[in-house]
Structures are given as structure tokens and as C-alpha cells.
Design a protein around this motif. Structure first.
Motif, PDB file in Angstrom:
ATOM      1  N   SER A 126       0.840  -1.206   0.000  1.00 24.51           N
ATOM      2  CA  SER A 126       0.000   0.000   0.000  1.00 24.51           C
ATOM      3  C   SER A 126       0.870   1.249   0.000  1.00 24.51           C
ATOM      4  CB  SER A 126      -0.928   0.004   1.212  1.00 24.51           C
ATOM      5  OG  SER A 126      -1.777  -1.129   1.217  1.00 24.51           O
ATOM      6  N   MET A 127       1.946   1.221   0.778  1.00 32.11           N
ATOM      7  CA  MET A 127       2.865   2.362   0.803  1.00 32.11           C
ATOM      8  C   MET A 127       3.544   2.545  -0.547  1.00 32.11           C
ATOM      9  SD  MET A 127       6.277   2.913   3.120  1.00 32.11           S
ATOM     10  CE  MET A 127       7.125   1.662   2.157  1.00 32.11           C
ATOM     11  N   LEU A 128       3.940   1.440  -1.182  1.00 35.58           N
ATOM     12  CA  LEU A 128       4.583   1.533  -2.496  1.00 35.58           C
ATOM     13  C   LEU A 128       3.630   2.109  -3.536  1.00 35.58           C
ATOM     14  CD1 LEU A 128       6.542  -1.827  -2.713  1.00 35.58           C
ATOM     15  CD2 LEU A 128       7.455   0.434  -2.207  1.00 35.58           C
ATOM     16  N   MET A 129       2.380   1.645  -3.524  1.00 33.31           N
ATOM     17  CA  MET A 129       1.401   2.164  -4.478  1.00 33.31           C
ATOM     18  C   MET A 129       1.095   3.631  -4.202  1.00 33.31           C
ATOM     19  SD  MET A 129      -1.244  -1.023  -5.091  1.00 33.31           S
ATOM     20  CE  MET A 129      -1.625  -1.255  -3.356  1.00 33.31           C
ATOM     21  N   PHE A 130       1.099   4.026  -2.931  1.00 32.07           N
ATOM     22  CA  PHE A 130       0.875   5.426  -2.573  1.00 32.07           C
ATOM     23  C   PHE A 130       1.967   6.312  -3.161  1.00 32.07           C
ATOM     24  CE2 PHE A 130       1.303   9.096   0.255  1.00 32.07           C
ATOM     25  CZ  PHE A 130      -0.009   9.542   0.328  1.00 32.07           C
ATOM     26  N   ILE A 131       3.207   5.811  -3.184  1.00 30.82           N
ATOM     27  CA  ILE A 131       4.320   6.579  -3.757  1.00 30.82           C
ATOM     28  C   ILE A 131       4.209   6.611  -5.277  1.00 30.82           C
ATOM     29  CG2 ILE A 131       6.820   6.672  -4.029  1.00 30.82           C
ATOM     30  CD1 ILE A 131       7.015   5.353  -1.256  1.00 30.82           C
ATOM     31  N   GLY A 132       3.982   5.457  -5.903  1.00 31.66           N
ATOM     32  CA  GLY A 132       3.778   5.414  -7.351  1.00 31.66           C
ATOM     33  C   GLY A 132       5.060   5.502  -8.145  1.00 31.66           C
ATOM     34  N   GLY A 133       4.972   6.113  -9.331  1.00 29.13           N
ATOM     35  CA  GLY A 133       6.103   6.181 -10.244  1.00 29.13           C
ATOM     36  C   GLY A 133       6.612   7.594 -10.446  1.00 29.13           C
ATOM     37  N   SER A 135       7.184  11.411 -12.367  1.00 30.93           N
ATOM     38  CA  SER A 135       6.340  12.485 -12.870  1.00 30.93           C
ATOM     39  C   SER A 135       6.271  12.436 -14.394  1.00 30.93           C
ATOM     40  CB  SER A 135       6.881  13.846 -12.425  1.00 30.93           C
ATOM     41  OG  SER A 135       6.903  13.940 -11.013  1.00 30.93           O
ATOM     42  N   SER A 136       5.133  12.898 -14.946  1.00 31.72           N
ATOM     43  CA  SER A 136       4.880  12.866 -16.392  1.00 31.72           C
ATOM     44  C   SER A 136       5.006  11.461 -16.951  1.00 31.72           C
ATOM     45  CB  SER A 136       5.836  13.811 -17.128  1.00 31.72           C
ATOM     46  OG  SER A 136       5.625  15.139 -16.734  1.00 31.72           O
ATOM     47  N   SER A 137       4.606  10.475 -16.145  1.00 31.37           N
ATOM     48  CA  SER A 137       4.626   9.086 -16.586  1.00 31.37           C
ATOM     49  C   SER A 137       3.212   8.537 -16.570  1.00 31.37           C
ATOM     50  CB  SER A 137       5.527   8.242 -15.665  1.00 31.37           C
ATOM     51  OG  SER A 137       4.915   8.055 -14.399  1.00 31.37           O
ATOM     52  N   THR A 138       3.082   7.272 -16.972  1.00 30.06           N
ATOM     53  CA  THR A 138       1.774   6.628 -16.949  1.00 30.06           C
ATOM     54  C   THR A 138       1.406   6.118 -15.567  1.00 30.06           C
ATOM     55  OG1 THR A 138       2.824   4.548 -17.608  1.00 30.06           O
ATOM     56  CG2 THR A 138       1.958   5.960 -19.359  1.00 30.06           C
ATOM     57  N   ALA A 139       2.332   6.188 -14.621  1.00 28.49           N
ATOM     58  CA  ALA A 139       2.071   5.713 -13.267  1.00 28.49           C
ATOM     59  C   ALA A 139       1.316   6.768 -12.472  1.00 28.49           C
ATOM     60  CB  ALA A 139       3.387   5.362 -12.574  1.00 28.49           C
ATOM     61  N   GLY A 140       0.831   6.371 -11.301  1.00 30.75           N
ATOM     62  CA  GLY A 140       0.103   7.291 -10.428  1.00 30.75           C
ATOM     63  C   GLY A 140       0.861   7.533  -9.146  1.00 30.75           C
ATOM     64  N   GLY A 141       0.121   7.819  -8.068  1.00 27.52           N
ATOM     65  CA  GLY A 141       0.735   8.072  -6.774  1.00 27.52           C
ATOM     66  C   GLY A 141       1.218   9.499  -6.613  1.00 27.52           C
ATOM     67  N   ILE A 142       1.845   9.752  -5.480  1.00 27.90           N
ATOM     68  CA  ILE A 142       2.388  11.089  -5.240  1.00 27.90           C
ATOM     69  C   ILE A 142       3.632  11.322  -6.085  1.00 27.90           C
ATOM     70  CG2 ILE A 142       1.453  11.169  -2.902  1.00 27.90           C
ATOM     71  CD1 ILE A 142       4.312  10.619  -1.882  1.00 27.90           C
ATOM     72  N   ARG A 143       4.217  10.295  -6.640  1.00 25.00           N
ATOM     73  CA  ARG A 143       5.389  10.284  -7.522  1.00 25.00           C
ATOM     74  C   ARG A 143       6.682  10.218  -6.703  1.00 25.00           C
ATOM     75  NH1 ARG A 143       3.094  11.343 -12.566  1.00 25.00           N
ATOM     76  NH2 ARG A 143       0.892  10.852 -12.285  1.00 25.00           N
ATOM     77  N   ALA A 170      11.200  12.125  -2.873  1.00 26.03           N
ATOM     78  CA  ALA A 170      12.575  12.595  -2.751  1.00 26.03           C
ATOM     79  C   ALA A 170      12.628  14.007  -2.172  1.00 26.03           C
ATOM     80  CB  ALA A 170      13.262  12.554  -4.118  1.00 26.03           C
ATOM     81  N   VAL A 171      11.731  14.883  -2.629  1.00 29.59           N
ATOM     82  CA  VAL A 171      11.696  16.256  -2.105  1.00 29.59           C
ATOM     83  C   VAL A 171      11.347  16.257  -0.626  1.00 29.59           C
ATOM     84  CG1 VAL A 171      10.502  18.467  -2.258  1.00 29.59           C
ATOM     85  CG2 VAL A 171      11.182  17.284  -4.336  1.00 29.59           C
ATOM     86  N   LEU A 172      10.412  15.414  -0.211  1.00 33.40           N
ATOM     87  CA  LEU A 172      10.044  15.346   1.206  1.00 33.40           C
ATOM     88  C   LEU A 172      11.222  14.868   2.054  1.00 33.40           C
ATOM     89  CD1 LEU A 172       6.460  13.775   1.006  1.00 33.40           C
ATOM     90  CD2 LEU A 172       7.073  16.176   1.361  1.00 33.40           C
ATOM     91  N   VAL A 173      11.937  13.864   1.581  1.00 31.28           N
ATOM     92  CA  VAL A 173      13.102  13.373   2.323  1.00 31.28           C
ATOM     93  C   VAL A 173      14.186  14.438   2.401  1.00 31.28           C
ATOM     94  CG1 VAL A 173      14.946  11.649   2.314  1.00 31.28           C
ATOM     95  CG2 VAL A 173      12.607  10.964   1.767  1.00 31.28           C
ATOM     96  N   LEU A 174      14.429  15.123   1.284  1.00 31.83           N
ATOM     97  CA  LEU A 174      15.444  16.179   1.275  1.00 31.83           C
ATOM     98  C   LEU A 174      15.037  17.348   2.167  1.00 31.83           C
ATOM     99  CD1 LEU A 174      16.271  16.180  -2.543  1.00 31.83           C
ATOM    100  CD2 LEU A 174      17.716  15.308  -0.699  1.00 31.83           C
ATOM    101  N   THR A 175      13.744  17.649   2.220  1.00 27.63           N
ATOM    102  CA  THR A 175      13.265  18.712   3.098  1.00 27.63           C
ATOM    103  C   THR A 175      13.470  18.338   4.558  1.00 27.63           C
ATOM    104  OG1 THR A 175      11.606  19.341   1.453  1.00 27.63           O
ATOM    105  CG2 THR A 175      11.274  20.129   3.700  1.00 27.63           C
ATOM    106  N   SER A 193       1.905  19.655  -0.519  1.00 28.92           N
ATOM    107  CA  SER A 193       0.474  19.747  -0.820  1.00 28.92           C
ATOM    108  C   SER A 193      -0.043  18.465  -1.451  1.00 28.92           C
ATOM    109  CB  SER A 193       0.215  20.934  -1.756  1.00 28.92           C
ATOM    110  OG  SER A 193       0.644  22.141  -1.186  1.00 28.92           O
ATOM    111  N   VAL A 194       0.682  17.924  -2.443  1.00 26.54           N
ATOM    112  CA  VAL A 194       0.252  16.699  -3.108  1.00 26.54           C
ATOM    113  C   VAL A 194       0.184  15.540  -2.121  1.00 26.54           C
ATOM    114  CG1 VAL A 194       0.953  14.962  -4.803  1.00 26.54           C
ATOM    115  CG2 VAL A 194       1.046  17.386  -5.389  1.00 26.54           C
ATOM    116  N   THR A 195       1.191  15.428  -1.266  1.00 25.42           N
ATOM    117  CA  THR A 195       1.215  14.333  -0.290  1.00 25.42           C
ATOM    118  C   THR A 195       0.058  14.441   0.694  1.00 25.42           C
ATOM    119  OG1 THR A 195       3.625  14.268  -0.459  1.00 25.42           O
ATOM    120  CG2 THR A 195       2.627  13.140   1.408  1.00 25.42           C
TER     121      THR A 195
END
Length: 483
Positions: free
Chosen positions: A335-342, A344-352, A357-362, A390-392
Motif C-alpha cells: 500500500s505504501m509503495l502504491m501510494f508513492i507510485g512512479g 512524474s509525467s509518466s503513466t504511473a500514479g501516486g504522489i510520484r 525525494a523532495v520530502l526526504v530532502l526537506t 500539498s500533493v502528499t
């Protein structure tokens, strides 16, 4: 004597309106370049609204086609709710089925599903690219050029070039996947050219667009390495996004070293491979000796299953047979993996993955006392950090609300409804049996989640309003206590 600049009338370029598009298309006396410019400006002015209109129109058309008697193998027409849910599942590239695709849908119905998957994937990548271009209009010149370079356009007005890159990337990868799948499927189908070509085409489109629909009942062919490996690689490429694929292709052609790759490419690849490695280690450690899965399987089958489980759950829901046999901890982990997804600008979904990566770096910047969020010696703009947060938050609230609603409707445990909610919202395509054709309320909730996950919060923001370059007024700053 020439007039000074202060006496010259100021000319402000107005935003295009709907009448401008109509005039550009029907006016024969208008310059073709002017028509192209007006159409391009309209796309970049309202990409969010066009995304929503495009998706709704396709849902209506696909639903009507699937309700026709010719779309079903059994006599009569398909139930409208089942047709609507299947149309949304295909167009959102989620792929959670509620009926057996081979037994229920006729060849015409399967063609409608396949075209819906293709149009859904192309539409998402196209409008995501237009939103990036629209965002870049409000950036500095250096940032504009960087964004245009990522999208394959030498100038921000070259919308046609961006669309050409999207279509070329999609059809090239799908063509390579089709060619790679054909020998294996030809052997499985015992020399049946027609069936082999149809299954290869269906798998090629579904794999790259990360959709769980399959042409062979339950997707059992993916357990064959000759079929499963090309599908795995194509689905992995689909989760990266075409900006990353384009950057990698240019880097290979021009022999650009990895340290000079674009920051978006670096963050996408590093985060993606980290997630795949963590998934592989989790599956090997937790499910390796699960007696309900591969109790008598040899080492090769187990490794192939572990690799598939490490790549597929983030977006592509092929072969649903093994998912109900997973332990509860693995369901929560998936569920966590699907929430993250693939990507950006891809066919996958999720928060991307770049959002993660931005959240971890923040978090790293906050815990180490740094004021800037940096990665690979580059500083991330504050607007990127705000968008990631915001997206998360939006996705987390939608997942929480949908899980509660599914628990009330179905009475199933939290691990099951959380899994199904994350799969629908993040377009994972897997199911543990919560999606049931006999429960209309469940189908409506999951369909709404798939629509929200496919359109995305960014498109909704751009549908409501367009961002401005600068703030008209800034208030005094005052700190608060958090944590």
C-alpha cells in the motif's frame, strides 16, 4: 524626433479565449502560423481544464461503447455501472477488473478497453507536459530554458514538439515491447499468428501504460520469462516518465556522464532504484517461505516472483492471483509503495517518486539546520517543496477518507480497504477482493478514487486558476512553533 519609451502605449497580451480557438480553426484567411500560435496559447493557458474535459469525454464515450450488446460475449448489454467502472479503470490506467476480461468482453469490448488504455496514458502524459510548460511561463529565463529542454522543446512555444516527443516515446517503447513479446507468445499459442499478434499488442500497450488489464483471462502468461521479462521492463520504463527517458537517450547519444544529467533524472532514478531494492529485500525476507505462495517452487521461480513483486506493485497490476495470499504486513508495505507510485509525467500514479525525494530532502535540511533544500549540488525552489507537501497531504486525506468509507460499506479489515484505496487512487491495479460487482457503493468509491488519482491535484489547481509570477502583496513574517 523619435518618441520616448514613456509615451509609447503599453501593449499587454491577453489570455486566449474559447472564441479565439474557434476563429483560429474556421477562419480561412488567417495565417496558419497564427492559428497554430492561438491553439498553442490556449493549451498552455488552461491545461488543467482541458485535462478534466478530455477525461470526462473519454469516460462517457467508453462507457456507452461498453454497454452495447456487441461489447459483451453473453446475450444482452452490460450493466451500466460495470461498464462505467471498467471505462474509468481503463482510462485511468489503473486496471482493477471486476469481471473476467476474456470471458465477459467480446473482441470489440476488448478493443474498446485497449484504445481507452492508450488514450488514457497518452492524455495524461500530454497534459502533464502542457502543465509543466504553463508553469515554466512564470519562471525566470534560465528556468524556462531548463524546463523546455526537459520536455524536448527548444522554445516554450513549441507545444507541437512536446506532443511529438510524447507520442514518439510511447509508440517506440510499445513497438519494442511488441517485438520482444511476439516470440514467447508465438510459442505459447502454438503458432497461432492472429492470437499472438493480438496478445502481444494488448500486453505491449498495457505494460507501458501500467494497466492491469490482460488479454488472457488472469494474466497467467506473465509467469513465463519470455513474456514476463519484456512486460516487466516496459512497465518499469513507463514508471520513469518520458522526460527521464528522453534525457537518458540524449545522454547516451551525446555521451554525457551521469554527473551532468538533469536533476529530475537523477532524483527519479535514485529514488526508483532505492524503492525497487527495498521492495526486493522485503519480499525475500517476509514472503520467501510463505506456504500459500511458492511452497514447492524452485529458486528461479522465487527470484522471478520477487523481482516482479518489487517492480509491479507501484503501478502495474499484472497477475492478481498471488496478491490475496500475501501476509498483512506485506499488504500494508505494498500500500505504501502504491501510494508513492512512479515518476512524474509518466503513466504511473501516486504522489510520484520525485515528491518522495523532495520530502526526504526537506526533512534532511530541517534536521541539519539548513535553510535551503539541496540535491546533487542544486537548490530546489520553494514552490517545488510546497507542491510536494500539498500533493502528499491531499493524497493522504483522500486515502484516509476512502478507507473509512470502504470499511463502512464492506465491513472488511483496515489492511484490505487501505490496500484497495491505495491501489485505486495511485493506479496500482491490484485488488484483494474489495472491488465487487455486487456492491455498487464500493464501485462508485473506487471509480471516484481512480478519477482523482488520474487527473491529479496539479490539474485541479490549474483548472481553478493559473499561478502568478509574483505576489501582489507580502505580509510581515512571523514564526510559529511546530513539532
Amino acid at each position: 524626433m523619435k518618441p520616448s519609451n514613456s509615451h509609447r502605449p503599453s501593449i499587454r497580451r491577453r489570455a486566449p479565449r474559447g472564441t479565439d480557438l474557434w476563429r483560429a480553426l474556421v477562419d480561412p484567411d488567417q495565417n496558419p502560423s497564427a492559428r497554430t500560435r492561438v491553439f498553442s496559447d490556449l493549451l498552455l493557458a488552461y491545461p488543467g481544464r482541458l485535462t478534466i474535459i478530455y477525461f470526462i469525454m473519454l469516460v462517457v464515450i467508453a462507457t456507452v461503447l461498453l454497454t452495447l450488446p456487441v461489447s459483451s460475449r453473453s446475450p444482452g448489454s452490460t450493466d451500466p455501472l460495470t461498464a462505467f467502472y471498467t471505462a474509468v479503470s481503463a482510462l485511468s490506467t489503473c486496471g482493477i477488473p471486476i469481471v473476467n476480461s476474456t470471458e465477459h468482453w467480446s473482441v470489440f469490448g476488448q478493443c474498446v478497453i485497449l484504445v481507452s488504455v492508450q488514450l488514457g496514458g497518452l492524455g495524461v502524459m500530454t497534459f502533464a507536459s502542457l502543465i509543466m510548460l504553463a508553469t515554466a511561463r512564470h519562471l525566470r529565463a534560465s528556468q524556462r530554458l531548463r524546463t523546455a529542454n526537459e520536455l524536448g522543446a527548444s522554445a516554450l512555444g513549441e507545444t507541437r514538439d512536446v506532443l511529438a516527443v510524447v507520442f514518439a516515446t510511447t509508440f517506440i517503447i510499445e513497438g519494442i515491447t511488441f517485438a520482444a513479446l511476439f516470440p514467447g507468445l508465438f510459442s505459447i499459442n502454438r503458432g497461432d499468428w492472429g492470437q499472438t499478434a493480438w496478445e502481444a499488442l494488448f500486453y505491449a500497450v498495457s505494460a507501458y501504460n501500467n494497466t492491469g488489464f490482460t488479454p488472457d483471462a488472469a494474466g497467467l502468461h506473465v509467469n513465463n520469462p519470455a513474456v514476463g521479462l519484456p512486460i516487466l521492463l516496459s512497465a518499469f520504463c513507463g514508471t520513469l516518465g518520458f522526460p527521464v527517458l528522453l534525457n537518458l537517450a540524449r545522454a547516451c547519444r551525446r555521451r554525457i556522464p551521469p554527473r551532468r544529467w538533469q536533476l529530475h533524472t537523477k532524483l527519479t532514478l535514485v529514488t526508483t532504484f532505492a524503492l525497487v531494492l527495498c521492495s526486493l529485500l522485503w519480499y525475500v525476507a517476509v514472503e520467501w517461505n510463505n506456504p500459500r505462495l511458492y511452497a514447492d517452487a524452485d529458486l528461479g521461480v522465487k527470484l522471478q516472483a520477487a523481482l516482479s513483486a518489487a517492480v509491479m506493485p507501484r503501478s502495474a497490476g499484472f497477475d492478481l492471483s498471488w496478491v490475496p495470499e500475501l501476509s498483512d504486513p506485506t499488504r500494508v508495505f505494498m500500500s505504501m509503495l502504491m501510494f508513492i507510485g512512479g515518476g512524474s509525467s509518466s503513466t504511473a500514479g501516486g504522489i510520484r517518486v520525485t515528491t518522495l525525494a523532495v520530502l526526504v530532502l526537506t526533512c534532511r535540511a530541517a534536521l541539519t539546520g539548513h535553510g535551503d533544500v539541496t540535491a546533487f549540488r542544486r537548490r530546489l525552489p520553494m514552490r517545488v517543496v510546497m507542491m510536494a507537501v500539498s500533493v502528499t497531504l491531499i493524497f493522504a486525506l483522500l486515502t484516509f477518507a476512502a478507507s473509512l468509507a470502504l470499511m463502512f460499506v464492506t465491513g472488511k479489515p483496515l489492511s484490505d480497504v487501505l490496500f484497495e484505496a491505495c491501489s485505486a487512487l495511485s493506479l496500482g491495479g491490484y485488488s484483494v477482493g474489495v472491488a465487487n460487482a455486487q456492491e455498487p457503493a464500493t464501485l462508485v468509491i473506487l471509480a471516484l478514487l481512480m478519477i482523482a488519482g488520474r487527473i491529479g491535484p496539479t490539474s485541479v489547481v490549474y483548472a481553478i486558476s493559473r499561478p502568478h509570477a509574483t505576489e501582489a502583496m507580502r505580509y510581515p513574517e512571523e514564526s510559529i512553533i511546530v513539532g
